[in-house]
Design a protein around this motif. Structure first.
Motif, mmCIF file in Angstrom:
data_model
loop_
_atom_site.group_PDB
_atom_site.id
_atom_site.type_symbol
_atom_site.label_atom_id
_atom_site.label_comp_id
_atom_site.label_asym_id
_atom_site.label_seq_id
_atom_site.Cartn_x
_atom_site.Cartn_y
_atom_site.Cartn_z
ATOM 1 N N ALA A 186 6.442 3.391 -1.110
ATOM 2 C CA ALA A 186 5.605 2.398 -0.495
ATOM 3 C C ALA A 186 4.039 3.223 -0.187
ATOM 4 O O ALA A 186 2.873 2.565 -0.194
ATOM 5 C CB ALA A 186 5.787 1.872 1.121
ATOM 6 N N LYS A 187 4.125 4.376 0.047
ATOM 7 C CA LYS A 187 2.965 5.339 0.206
ATOM 8 C C LYS A 187 2.245 5.424 -1.103
ATOM 9 O O LYS A 187 0.961 5.368 -0.980
ATOM 10 C CB LYS A 187 3.382 6.686 1.056
ATOM 11 C CG LYS A 187 4.137 6.571 2.183
ATOM 12 C CD LYS A 187 3.169 7.384 3.158
ATOM 13 C CE LYS A 187 4.061 7.223 4.598
ATOM 14 N NZ LYS A 187 3.667 8.166 5.436
ATOM 15 N N VAL A 188 2.959 5.807 -2.007
ATOM 16 C CA VAL A 188 2.290 5.797 -3.235
ATOM 17 C C VAL A 188 1.743 4.548 -4.006
ATOM 18 O O VAL A 188 0.433 4.499 -4.078
ATOM 19 C CB VAL A 188 3.201 6.205 -4.439
ATOM 20 C CG1 VAL A 188 2.737 6.071 -5.877
ATOM 21 C CG2 VAL A 188 3.926 7.618 -4.282
ATOM 22 N N ILE A 189 2.264 3.547 -3.557
ATOM 23 C CA ILE A 189 1.675 2.399 -3.860
ATOM 24 C C ILE A 189 0.547 1.784 -3.010
ATOM 25 O O ILE A 189 -0.503 1.184 -3.279
ATOM 26 C CB ILE A 189 2.813 1.229 -3.671
ATOM 27 C CG1 ILE A 189 3.878 1.053 -4.845
ATOM 28 C CG2 ILE A 189 2.238 -0.506 -3.417
ATOM 29 C CD1 ILE A 189 4.945 -0.008 -4.551
ATOM 30 N N GLU A 190 0.500 2.168 -1.720
ATOM 31 C CA GLU A 190 -0.595 1.764 -0.892
ATOM 32 C C GLU A 190 -1.934 2.639 -1.414
ATOM 33 O O GLU A 190 -2.953 2.183 -1.433
ATOM 34 C CB GLU A 190 -0.085 2.142 0.761
ATOM 35 C CG GLU A 190 -1.433 1.626 1.525
ATOM 36 C CD GLU A 190 -1.895 0.126 1.330
ATOM 37 O OE1 GLU A 190 -1.165 -0.585 1.011
ATOM 38 O OE2 GLU A 190 -3.122 0.027 1.688
ATOM 39 N N ILE A 191 -1.698 3.807 -1.565
ATOM 40 C CA ILE A 191 -2.831 4.937 -2.135
ATOM 41 C C ILE A 191 -3.435 4.205 -3.510
ATOM 42 O O ILE A 191 -4.522 4.035 -3.651
ATOM 43 C CB ILE A 191 -2.268 6.207 -2.612
ATOM 44 C CG1 ILE A 191 -2.158 6.940 -1.037
ATOM 45 C CG2 ILE A 191 -3.366 7.178 -3.364
ATOM 46 C CD1 ILE A 191 -1.514 8.363 -1.190
#
Length: 567
Positions: free
Chosen positions: A51-56
């Motif tokens: 989710a963090k990778v996607i958000e970045i």
RNA sequence: CGGGAUGUGGCGCAGCUUGGUUAGCGCGCCUGCUUUGGGAGCAGGAGGCCGCGAGUUCGAAUCUCGCCAUCCCGACCA
């Protein structure tokens, strides 16, 4: 989050089947489990990282004006047939049939589907458009490997741009290039942009983003001096000039019993490899083709594919070769050959007094003048660069770097928009096909690449930006009510302050909790224990450095805030 | 697709060469007691189509054949 209630199945021993560090550590750390070859379940910790990778990625895509959409993963065969890729994709595409007998494909990429959607664009006034999604891709890879690095089912951020002309495409491409540089920077991936082959994508130009790693599958040719960087499928180098003597007026045949290799010929017959013509026989889309290389050079098959546009390429079988040329590998040559296409590497251009096979077993020719004696139909750069050769830009020695391809951006042109009628009316009232670009990042592969670059002997060391939690509160003695209470209070305090915090409240010994905190790679650990509480402190440990400091419990939030760059 | 290797409780492995008790060990798991700041100790316990299918045999984890799966190398692969 309470560790005691979270599903984090860490393993005490290394899994037997995992070789690459990212594969091994993601399994051990309780991030992933394999269902079958190339298909992995992502467990709660992995979902948080993802989710963090996607958000970045999402932030940077939105930052260049791209709009998020979500397109289907099952496609009608008819659309792929129209672009011609139903055939081209071959066995790599998963295909199925529905109850009505309709043929479907599982998405391996989305150019066709986006182009179909883009057919709804009508006017140049709507341009430029940039659309993206996070969507699963399915690819029937012949050999999945290394955990999340090469899978058959994965999430891709793919984006597609639509412009009125080449200038617009160039600008869209540049915007994506910039966004990708920022994305990989933020993810902690030291990606190098390199010139790349476009493969079955088609199009004029492409750049890959490569993360150096011994677990990678690609080779990057890199110049430390001037930063020239290219995939080995595309890279060139500067060759030293060779002076040939004119040689005889016509090729001369000579006997070479038992000679099968370049090396044999070089040592036994005074024919340096640089003066030999190596004749390779390939089958390009069912067409037998002669491919000529300098004796000491290796062919790169992707270059052959790019030069010819062939979809299927394979070396010819010995019986096919004998039937076409009358000899077996070891004595093959192109002199006097007509009726078959002849491709030659540029390194042979203008060469004279060369040695090559005579198309009679155990016979070779010397004194071959390429221009005079061989009917070369096409010249191309086919040679694979080797380490130490001179940089094409500055002449310094080149290096070869193993790398993971974490992103790839393409200038597509109008190939898909023409097929699917994605045209708009220009200012002059004439319909013009949209000029497309496509841009991809493998999300789970990026996670693996991060781990490849951020781990030590104790486990993963997540960069703060993608860590599943910022901080773990490790309760050293869970059974001690006072310690447990102090830990719980600290946890509540940090959570209230907005930190992503997990409390390790398991009834385990402290050592187990320390090990798991390190294995899972959480950037900061607060240790709450009897020892410290007696003097009114807890410990704050940084995962990356192991550095520990004593802190008063009500100072922890402020200290963490400072370390993580937030208030 | 070619080459190599491996399939035995959740994980890591032994047993197979030379067929024969109830299939064993370490870790993990459950219960109890003790322990408690770097993967605890003791006691008791749960958990196995020995990858699948044929065959040989009085008897197969073990031998034979076939298949499947997984890993590694290569081929292949936006």
């Amino acid at each position: 989050m309470h560790w005691s209630q979270m599903f984090v199945p860490t393993l005490r021993e290394d899994p037997a089947d995992a070789g690459a560090p990212s594969h091994r550590l993601l399994l051990r750390g309780g991030y992933i489990r394999q269902l079958m070859a190339g298909h992995y379940s992502l467990l709660p910790l992995a979902v948080r990282v993802r989710a963090k990778v996607i958000e970045i990625i999402r932030q940077e895509m939105n930052g260049i004006g791209a709009q998020e959409v979500l397109l289907p993963d099952m496609h009608p065969a008819e659309i792929w047939e129209r672009s011609g890729r139903w055939e081209i994709m071959g066995e790599e595409m998963f295909r199925l049939t529905d109850r009505k007998g309709a043929r479907l494909a599982l998405a391996m990429t989305h150019e066709e589907i986006f182009a179909v959607l883009a057919a709804e664009l009508n006017s140049h006034k709507q341009l430029p458009q940039a659309w993206y999604q996070f969507q699963t891709k399915f690819r029937d890879e012949p050999r999945p490997r290394a955990g999340l690095i090469r899978t058959r089912e994965f999430t891709m951020k793919d984006s597609y741009t639509f412009d009125l002309d080449r200038v617009g495409l160039d600008a869209a491409f540049d915007r994506h290039y910039g966004a990708y540089v920022r994305i990989f920077e933020r993810l902690g991936i030291p990606a190098i942009p390199v010139e790349a082959s476009s493969g079955t994508m088609g199009g004029s130009d492409s750049t890959e983003f490569m993360c150096p790693s011994s677990s990678g599958e690609d080779l990057v040719v890199y110049c430390p001096a001037c930063k020239y960087a290219a995939n080995i499928e595309k890279a060139t180098s500067r060759l030293a000039d060779l002076a040939d003597s004119p040689g005889p007026d016509a090729p001369e045949r000579f006997g070479t019993p038992g000679v099968r290799t370049i090396e044999d010929l070089a040592t036994g017959y005074d024919a340096a490899a640089t003066r030999q013509i190596k004749t390779l026989i390939y089958v390009l889309d069912d067409q037998l083709t002669l491919v000529l290389m300098r004796g000491d050079h290796a062919l790169n098959e992707q270059k052959l594919i790019d030069a010819t546009g062939a979809a299927a390429v394979r070396p010819a079988q010995p019986d096919e070769i004998r039937e076409a040329l009358g000899a077996l590998p070891g004595s093959l040559g192109a002199v006097g050959v007509g009726g078959l296409p002849i491709l030659a590497d540029r390194a042979l251009d203008g060469r004279r007094d060369m040695v090559t096979g005579a198309n009679v077993d155990d016979m070779h020719l010397r004194g071959v003048d390429v221009a005079r004696d061989i009917a070369v139909g096409q010249w191309a750069d086919l040679r694979e660069v080797t380490a130490g050769e001179a940089c094409p830009q500055c002449g310094e020695p080149l290096e070869l770097i193993e790398a993971i391809e974490v992103g790839h951006i393409f200038k597509l042109g109008d190939r898909y928009s023409k097929v699917f009628g994605a045209t708009v009316l220009g200012p002059d009232g004439k319909a013009v096909p949209l000029i497309m670009g496509s841009y991809g990042i493998g999300v789970e592969r990026a996670m693996a690449a991060i781990v490849e670059g951020h781990h030590d002997e104790r486990g993963i060391v997540w960069p703060l930006a993608v860590a599943p939690f910022t901080v773990v509160v490790t309760v050293a003695q869970s059974e001690d009510p006072e310690v447990a209470k102090a830990g719980a209070e600290l946890y509540e305090q940090l959570a209230a302050a907005g930190f992503e915090v997990i409390i390790d409240d398991r009834a385990e010994r402290a050592g187990v909790k320390f090990r798991d905190a390190e294995l899972t790679g959480i950037p900061y650990r607060i240790t709450v224990g009897k020892r410290g509480l007696a003097e009114g402190t807890v410990e704050l440990t940084e995962r990356a450095t192991g550095e520990t400091r004593k802190v008063a419990p009500d100072e922890v939030g402020a200290q963490l805030g400072e370390l993580t760059g937030r208030a």
